[in-house]
Design a protein around this motif. Structure first.
Motif, PDB file in Angstrom:
ATOM      1  N   CYS A 227       8.692 -10.510  -4.515  1.00 43.56           N
ATOM      2  CA  CYS A 227       8.558  -9.049  -4.493  1.00 43.56           C
ATOM      3  C   CYS A 227       7.131  -8.613  -4.837  1.00 43.56           C
ATOM      4  N   HIS A 228       6.627  -7.604  -4.109  1.00 42.12           N
ATOM      5  CA  HIS A 228       5.271  -7.091  -4.277  1.00 42.12           C
ATOM      6  C   HIS A 228       5.277  -5.671  -4.834  1.00 42.12           C
ATOM      7  N   ILE A 229       4.240  -5.351  -5.575  1.00 43.09           N
ATOM      8  CA  ILE A 229       3.958  -3.960  -5.943  1.00 43.09           C
ATOM      9  C   ILE A 229       2.548  -3.632  -5.460  1.00 43.09           C
ATOM     10  N   TYR A 230       2.448  -2.637  -4.593  1.00 42.91           N
ATOM     11  CA  TYR A 230       1.150  -2.231  -4.050  1.00 42.91           C
ATOM     12  C   TYR A 230       0.643  -1.011  -4.797  1.00 42.91           C
ATOM     13  N   VAL A 231      -0.548  -1.128  -5.377  1.00 45.09           N
ATOM     14  CA  VAL A 231      -1.184  -0.024  -6.092  1.00 45.09           C
ATOM     15  C   VAL A 231      -2.159   0.656  -5.130  1.00 45.09           C
ATOM     16  N   ASP A 232      -1.776   1.805  -4.654  1.00 42.02           N
ATOM     17  CA  ASP A 232      -2.539   2.528  -3.640  1.00 42.02           C
ATOM     18  C   ASP A 232      -3.786   3.179  -4.251  1.00 42.02           C
ATOM     19  N   LYS A 233      -4.708   3.585  -3.387  1.00 40.33           N
ATOM     20  CA  LYS A 233      -5.927   4.246  -3.865  1.00 40.33           C
ATOM     21  C   LYS A 233      -5.618   5.584  -4.533  1.00 40.33           C
ATOM     22  N   ASP A 234      -4.469   6.162  -4.216  1.00 34.89           N
ATOM     23  CA  ASP A 234      -4.067   7.428  -4.813  1.00 34.89           C
ATOM     24  C   ASP A 234      -2.978   7.241  -5.873  1.00 34.89           C
ATOM     25  N   ALA A 235      -2.938   6.074  -6.488  1.00 33.18           N
ATOM     26  CA  ALA A 235      -1.914   5.794  -7.494  1.00 33.18           C
ATOM     27  C   ALA A 235      -2.249   6.459  -8.825  1.00 33.18           C
ATOM     28  N   ASP A 236      -1.216   6.808  -9.565  1.00 35.43           N
ATOM     29  CA  ASP A 236      -1.340   7.159 -10.975  1.00 35.43           C
ATOM     30  C   ASP A 236      -1.402   5.821 -11.709  1.00 35.43           C
ATOM     31  N   LEU A 237      -2.571   5.466 -12.233  1.00 39.34           N
ATOM     32  CA  LEU A 237      -2.771   4.120 -12.759  1.00 39.34           C
ATOM     33  C   LEU A 237      -1.976   3.863 -14.037  1.00 39.34           C
ATOM     34  N   ASP A 238      -1.754   4.880 -14.825  1.00 37.95           N
ATOM     35  CA  ASP A 238      -0.911   4.704 -16.016  1.00 37.95           C
ATOM     36  C   ASP A 238       0.522   4.387 -15.599  1.00 37.95           C
ATOM     37  N   LYS A 239       0.971   5.077 -14.576  1.00 31.56           N
ATOM     38  CA  LYS A 239       2.307   4.838 -14.042  1.00 31.56           C
ATOM     39  C   LYS A 239       2.396   3.414 -13.474  1.00 31.56           C
ATOM     40  N   ALA A 240       1.356   3.008 -12.757  1.00 29.55           N
ATOM     41  CA  ALA A 240       1.323   1.671 -12.165  1.00 29.55           C
ATOM     42  C   ALA A 240       1.387   0.583 -13.224  1.00 29.55           C
ATOM     43  N   THR A 336       9.958 -11.857   1.193  1.00 34.58           N
ATOM     44  CA  THR A 336      11.230 -12.489   1.517  1.00 34.58           C
ATOM     45  C   THR A 336      12.276 -11.446   1.923  1.00 34.58           C
ATOM     46  N   LYS A 337      11.805 -10.266   2.307  1.00 30.38           N
ATOM     47  CA  LYS A 337      12.670  -9.170   2.780  1.00 30.38           C
ATOM     48  C   LYS A 337      13.590  -8.656   1.674  1.00 30.38           C
ATOM     49  N   HIS A 338      13.150  -8.757   0.441  1.00 30.18           N
ATOM     50  CA  HIS A 338      13.979  -8.372  -0.701  1.00 30.18           C
ATOM     51  C   HIS A 338      13.629  -6.958  -1.171  1.00 30.18           C
ATOM     52  N   SER A 339      12.627  -6.820  -2.052  1.00 27.40           N
ATOM     53  CA  SER A 339      12.278  -5.523  -2.639  1.00 27.40           C
ATOM     54  C   SER A 339      10.767  -5.385  -2.751  1.00 27.40           C
ATOM     55  N   GLU A 340      10.238  -4.246  -2.302  1.00 28.39           N
ATOM     56  CA  GLU A 340       8.804  -3.978  -2.350  1.00 28.39           C
ATOM     57  C   GLU A 340       8.580  -2.551  -2.841  1.00 28.39           C
ATOM     58  N   SER A 341       7.449  -2.348  -3.520  1.00 26.25           N
ATOM     59  CA  SER A 341       7.199  -1.027  -4.106  1.00 26.25           C
ATOM     60  C   SER A 341       5.756  -0.594  -3.895  1.00 26.25           C
ATOM     61  N   ILE A 342       5.561   0.703  -3.665  1.00 28.35           N
ATOM     62  CA  ILE A 342       4.221   1.295  -3.602  1.00 28.35           C
ATOM     63  C   ILE A 342       4.080   2.274  -4.764  1.00 28.35           C
ATOM     64  N   ILE A 343       2.928   2.243  -5.401  1.00 27.69           N
ATOM     65  CA  ILE A 343       2.611   3.214  -6.447  1.00 27.69           C
ATOM     66  C   ILE A 343       1.554   4.151  -5.867  1.00 27.69           C
ATOM     67  N   THR A 344       1.928   5.398  -5.667  1.00 25.21           N
ATOM     68  CA  THR A 344       1.005   6.354  -5.054  1.00 25.21           C
ATOM     69  C   THR A 344       1.467   7.775  -5.324  1.00 25.21           C
ATOM     70  N   GLU A 345       0.522   8.701  -5.337  1.00 25.50           N
ATOM     71  CA  GLU A 345       0.822  10.127  -5.409  1.00 25.50           C
ATOM     72  C   GLU A 345       0.619  10.780  -4.050  1.00 25.50           C
ATOM     73  N   ASN A 346       0.336   9.967  -3.045  1.00 28.09           N
ATOM     74  CA  ASN A 346       0.079  10.456  -1.694  1.00 28.09           C
ATOM     75  C   ASN A 346       1.358  10.334  -0.867  1.00 28.09           C
ATOM     76  N   TYR A 347       1.908  11.471  -0.467  1.00 29.04           N
ATOM     77  CA  TYR A 347       3.187  11.464   0.245  1.00 29.04           C
ATOM     78  C   TYR A 347       3.089  10.701   1.566  1.00 29.04           C
ATOM     79  N   SER A 348       2.005  10.900   2.295  1.00 26.41           N
ATOM     80  CA  SER A 348       1.855  10.224   3.589  1.00 26.41           C
ATOM     81  C   SER A 348       1.811   8.708   3.430  1.00 26.41           C
ATOM     82  N   SER A 349       1.095   8.245   2.396  1.00 25.93           N
ATOM     83  CA  SER A 349       1.036   6.804   2.142  1.00 25.93           C
ATOM     84  C   SER A 349       2.412   6.267   1.768  1.00 25.93           C
ATOM     85  N   SER A 350       3.126   7.035   0.965  1.00 23.85           N
ATOM     86  CA  SER A 350       4.475   6.623   0.577  1.00 23.85           C
ATOM     87  C   SER A 350       5.370   6.476   1.798  1.00 23.85           C
TER      88      SER A 350
END
Length: 415
Positions: A227-240, A336-350
């Protein structure tokens, strides 16, 4: 050797009887099973202690020992899981759709049990209870084959559940455990297509692949979790930071724990030192690509093998990317097609990430640790399906059913 044909016949007989039970009867049995677990806590803990001692003697790594461990709280959780399954709507008899044809035939598509389910799984003894409860709710008999590491715990748990069924006048063969842990018996179970309608393997990626390669019984494949967590350029870093530590550290040995972090280059210089320090403070070994190592020199260089590995341990690997498109491409290549997450405040990126990532469960701004039947409101789960046929994601009672068509006529013949 265990007489699997006899177990299979007993399971088929039990499955037929379960198909005649009403919702109230099933729920009363589930409640008795739940209460019996709590009342037998000391007996369960004594058996589990044997398994833990054996695991430590055999050098099983600590994260895997944690998967084996039962405590009063974990036993209560298993009991509460059965109560939640009890409170779920009964999927059996549910009408998915109905219509009348031009010839006057009334057709309904109705939910029915799968029949006999085989569960073959590693380490975690809670699977014994989750699988039994969910299969029972959906009107299925289950044949369980756990790993050698949890054999004492599994024997006691299955005996408690069987006794609980017998005490409410329900065939105890609705739940059966194979106590022969030999490879030969496991192989024979995988070939028991005359009796088992579907086989569900649950464990490491290597274990699941072995079952898929060798089984002759139809399989619902539950997957390993890279499983991956992607920290986007528009992420809230404390949240990440908070999300990643939870996803990696809370229970690193489970399939929904985070194994990889992907970071957008625009926030890497600020975020990477923070997450590296937090991971190391939690005893997590950090590996990474050359860009990551340039920012944090103490990072261990990652190999190509790392990107596709499910560690199930206090290890994580980090990749820095130029764009969300590169992040999505990287995740889809190695996941592995299981669970993936994006951390972002950008709706379009989400929306782009959630639409383009190929996985059973995709999150925005949440830990991958929520991929769980109980967390999804299913009471428990029989596994996380990573395939695309029949079921995908956490599998509850509804996913343990199939359908049949009921056609009511009045003398029609086809011309």
């Amino acid at each position: 050797m265990t007489n699997l044909e006899e177990m299979g016949q007993n399971a088929q007989n039990a499955a037929f009887e379960l198909g005649q039970l009403g919702t109230q009867q099933k729920n009363a049995a589930l409640l008795n099973m739940a209460n019996s677990l709590v009342s037998n806590t000391e007996k369960i803990l004594t058996a589990n202690k044997e398994d833990i001692e054996t695991a430590k003697k055999n050098g099983l790594k600590q994260a895997m020992v944690d998967r084996l461990l039962l405590t009063p709280d974990r036993i209560n959780d298993m009991s509460n899981g059965l109560r939640q399954v009890m409170d779920l709507p009964d999927p059996i008899g549910k009408i998915d759709r109905g219509w009348t044809t031009e010839t006057g035939l009334d057709i309904t598509q109705e939910r029915v049990p799968l029949g006999v389910i085989g569960m073959i799984y590693e380490a975690r003894p809670n699977v014994t209870v989750d699988a039994a409860g969910l299969c029972f709710k959906a009107g299925n008999a289950v044949i369980l084959r756990g790993g050698k590491e949890a054999i004492n715990s599994n024997i006691v748990l299955s005996e408690i559940l069987r006794t609980a069924l017998k005490n409410v006048d329900i065939n105890p063969n609705a739940v059966q455990l194979i106590d022969d842990i030999s490879h030969e018996t496991a192989q024979k179970m995988m070939e028991l297509s005359d009796y088992i309608d579907v086989l569900i393997p649950r464990g490491s990626g290597k274990f699941i692949k072995m079952v898929v390669d060798k089984a002759k019984v139809p399989i619902i494949e539950t997957g390993a979790g890279n499983c991956h967590i992607y920290v986007d350029k528009d992420a809230d870093l404390d949240k990440a930071l908070k999300i990643i530590i939870n996803a990696k550290v809370q229970r690193p040995s489970v399939c929904n724990a985070a194994e990889k972090i992907v970071i957008h280059k625009d926030v890497a210089n600020e975020f990477l030192p923070k997450i590296y320090a937090a991971l190391r403070a939690n005893n997590v070994e950090v590996r990474g690509d050359t860009l990551s190592k340039a920012i944090c020199p103490d990072i261990i260089p990652a190999t190509e093998e790392d990107w596709g590995t499910e560690y199930d341990d206090y290890i994580i690997a980090i990749k820095i990317v130029d764009s969300i498109d590169e992040a999505i491409k990287h995740v889809n290549k190695y996941n592995t097609k299981h669970s993936e997450s994006i951390i972002t405040e950008n709706y379009s990126s989400s929306r782009q990430f959630m639409k383009q990532i190929d996985a059973a469960v995709v999150y925005t701004n949440a830990s991958t640790r929520f991929t769980d039947g109980q967390q999804f409101g299913f009471g428990a789960e029989i596994g996380i399906s990573t395939q695309k046929l029949h079921a995908r994601g956490p599998m509850g009672a509804n996913e343990l059913t199939t359908t049949k068509y009921l056609v009511q006529g009045d003398g029609q013949i086809r011309k």
